[in-house]
Design a protein around this motif. Sequence first.
Motif, short mmCIF file in Angstrom:
data_model
loop_
_atom_site.label_atom_id
_atom_site.label_comp_id
_atom_site.label_asym_id
_atom_site.label_seq_id
_atom_site.Cartn_x
_atom_site.Cartn_y
_atom_site.Cartn_z
N UNK A 72 11.37 70.37 -27.26
CA UNK A 72 12.34 71.29 -26.66
C UNK A 72 13.66 70.57 -26.37
N UNK A 73 14.74 71.32 -26.39
CA UNK A 73 16.04 70.78 -25.97
C UNK A 73 16.02 70.69 -24.45
N UNK A 74 15.83 69.47 -23.96
CA UNK A 74 15.63 69.23 -22.53
C UNK A 74 16.89 69.56 -21.73
N UNK A 75 16.69 70.30 -20.66
CA UNK A 75 17.81 70.60 -19.77
C UNK A 75 18.34 69.31 -19.14
N UNK A 76 19.62 69.23 -18.92
CA UNK A 76 20.25 67.99 -18.47
C UNK A 76 19.85 67.61 -17.04
N UNK A 77 19.46 68.58 -16.23
CA UNK A 77 19.10 68.29 -14.84
C UNK A 77 17.59 68.17 -14.63
N UNK B 27 15.15 68.60 -11.13
CA UNK B 27 14.53 69.89 -10.81
C UNK B 27 13.04 69.98 -11.10
N UNK B 28 12.46 69.02 -11.83
CA UNK B 28 11.08 69.17 -12.27
C UNK B 28 10.07 69.24 -11.12
N UNK B 29 10.29 68.54 -10.04
CA UNK B 29 9.35 68.58 -8.93
C UNK B 29 9.34 69.97 -8.27
N UNK B 30 10.52 70.52 -8.03
CA UNK B 30 10.62 71.85 -7.43
C UNK B 30 10.08 72.92 -8.38
N UNK C 176 -0.54 76.73 -16.36
CA UNK C 176 0.54 76.03 -15.68
C UNK C 176 1.26 75.09 -16.65
N UNK C 177 0.51 74.51 -17.59
CA UNK C 177 1.13 73.62 -18.58
C UNK C 177 2.13 74.37 -19.45
N UNK C 178 1.78 75.58 -19.85
CA UNK C 178 2.71 76.41 -20.62
C UNK C 178 4.01 76.61 -19.82
N UNK C 179 3.87 76.96 -18.56
CA UNK C 179 5.04 77.23 -17.72
C UNK C 179 5.89 75.97 -17.54
N UNK C 180 5.22 74.84 -17.30
CA UNK C 180 5.93 73.58 -17.10
C UNK C 180 6.71 73.18 -18.35
N UNK C 181 6.07 73.28 -19.50
CA UNK C 181 6.73 72.88 -20.74
C UNK C 181 7.92 73.79 -21.03
N UNK C 182 7.77 75.08 -20.80
CA UNK C 182 8.88 76.01 -21.03
C UNK C 182 10.04 75.71 -20.08
N UNK C 183 9.71 75.31 -18.84
CA UNK C 183 10.75 75.05 -17.84
C UNK C 183 11.65 73.88 -18.21
N UNK C 184 11.21 73.04 -19.14
CA UNK C 184 12.02 71.89 -19.56
C UNK C 184 13.33 72.30 -20.21
N UNK C 185 13.36 73.50 -20.78
CA UNK C 185 14.55 73.93 -21.50
C UNK C 185 15.15 75.18 -20.90
N UNK C 186 16.33 75.51 -21.37
CA UNK C 186 17.03 76.71 -20.89
C UNK C 186 17.14 77.78 -21.96
N UNK C 187 16.67 77.48 -23.16
CA UNK C 187 16.76 78.41 -24.29
C UNK C 187 15.55 79.33 -24.31
#
Length: 142
Positions: free
Chosen positions: A67-72, A76-79, A33-44
């Motif tokens: 990572x280049x953090x997504x602006x939103x 969106x992180x909770x969802x 889940x940590x891998x997925x969460x960290x990847x979700x931080x960016x859009x690249x």
Amino acid sequence: MTKPIDSFSGEYRFLSNFWMTPLSIGPLTFASAEHAYQAAKGLDQTEWLKIIQCSTPGQAKRAGQKINMRSDWDQVKLELMREIIEAKFTNTNLRKMLVETGDLELIEGNNWGDTYWGICRGRGQNNLGKLLMNERSKHTGD
């Protein structure tokens, strides 16, 4: 009153996002889940692949800090974490273990200062614990 589960360690380590269990979100499979969460931080997608290739959740967390953090992200992180938790507990054995925690309160107790996902020194929102309890409630009586 029953004592809550206030640490995702020992027999409750499986509740941690660092628990190594493959989970799929869309076409991608993550080692934890940590891998997925960290990847979700960016859009690249290139950055996602770097995180997917990390051999441990700790490495994924460190990669996610670069990572280049997504602006939103804050919106969106909770969802996104809810979706990750849902994907993690499609694993039948993990889901059974989660349900077996009964109605105990799940608290992501920590000593590293995370008061958004957990509780540190008596303070925090415990959002990870709340998401886990919500996921558990969906499967009680399965």
